[in-house]
Design a protein around this motif. Structure first.
Motif, mmCIF file in Angstrom:
data_model
loop_
_atom_site.group_PDB
_atom_site.id
_atom_site.type_symbol
_atom_site.label_atom_id
_atom_site.label_comp_id
_atom_site.label_asym_id
_atom_site.label_seq_id
_atom_site.Cartn_x
_atom_site.Cartn_y
_atom_site.Cartn_z
ATOM 1 N N GLY A 47 0.810 -1.213 0.000
ATOM 2 C CA GLY A 47 0.000 0.000 0.000
ATOM 3 C C GLY A 47 0.845 1.266 0.000
ATOM 4 N N THR A 48 0.163 2.402 -0.064
ATOM 5 C CA THR A 48 0.856 3.696 -0.124
ATOM 6 C C THR A 48 1.668 3.979 1.125
ATOM 7 O OG1 THR A 48 -1.150 4.757 0.678
ATOM 8 C CG2 THR A 48 -0.795 4.743 -1.713
ATOM 9 N N ASN A 49 1.272 3.424 2.264
ATOM 10 C CA ASN A 49 2.044 3.624 3.494
ATOM 11 C C ASN A 49 2.945 2.425 3.793
ATOM 12 O OD1 ASN A 49 0.064 1.854 4.168
ATOM 13 N ND2 ASN A 49 -0.622 2.914 6.001
ATOM 14 N N GLU A 50 3.300 1.676 2.721
ATOM 15 C CA GLU A 50 4.221 0.536 2.798
ATOM 16 C C GLU A 50 3.673 -0.672 3.558
ATOM 17 O OE1 GLU A 50 7.088 0.458 0.945
ATOM 18 O OE2 GLU A 50 6.307 2.360 0.224
ATOM 19 N N GLU A 51 2.377 -0.694 3.854
ATOM 20 C CA GLU A 51 1.800 -1.874 4.501
ATOM 21 C C GLU A 51 1.469 -2.919 3.439
ATOM 22 O OE1 GLU A 51 -2.937 -0.786 4.699
ATOM 23 O OE2 GLU A 51 -1.746 -0.710 6.518
#
Length: 113
Positions: free
Chosen positions: A86-90
Motif C-alpha cells: 500500500g501507499t504507506n508501505e503496509e
C-alpha cells in the motif's frame, strides 16, 4: 516487496499464519477460521501454498489450500490472490476463495461448490 511470511487477518476475523516460505515460493502454515465459520469445533488447520518469485515480481500472486477436518462434510478451500504494498508501505492481501465439499454422486456435484 511483498512477502507472505507472518500473520494475516481477514475482514471476517480468519487468520493465516505463514510459518515457512522457501526460496522457490512454496509456503506452509496454519489457518484459523473466524467467527463467520460458525463451527466452534474447528481449530487451527494446516495450509500449503505457493507464491510468485517475489524477487522478480514485487507484488506477487499466490494460492493456498486448506483441508477442513469436518466429520459430517469434509471440505477443501482454495484461495487465490495477490499481495500488494500500500501507499504507506503496509502489505495487503486480496484473495478470492472457493470451497468444495464432497458429493455422494455426480448428480449432487452442482451443490458441492
Amino acid at each position: 516487496q511483498c512477502l507472505l511470511s507472518g500473520s494475516w487477518r481477514s475482514d471476517t476475523g480468519c487468520r493465516m499464519v505463514v510459518s515457512t516460505l522457501s526460496e522457490d515460493g512454496r509456503f506452509s502454515g496454519s489457518y484459523l477460521p473466524g467467527p463467520a465459520a460458525g463451527d466452534s469445533e474447528i481449530l487451527t488447520l494446516p495450509l500449503e501454498g505457493s507464491q510468485q518469485d517475489a524477487g522478480l515480481v514485487p507484488q506477487p500472486t499466490f494460492s493456498f489450500t486448506v483441508h477442513w477436518r469436518l466429520q459430517e462434510a469434509p471440505q477443501t478451500t482454495v484461495f487465490l490472490g495477490q499481495c500488494y504494498v500500500g501507499t504507506n508501505e503496509e502489505e495487503i492481501l486480496h484473495a478470492l476463495w472457493l470451497r468444495r465439499e464432497t458429493a455422494d454422486n455426480p448428480a449432487d456435484d452442482w451443490k458441492a461448490t
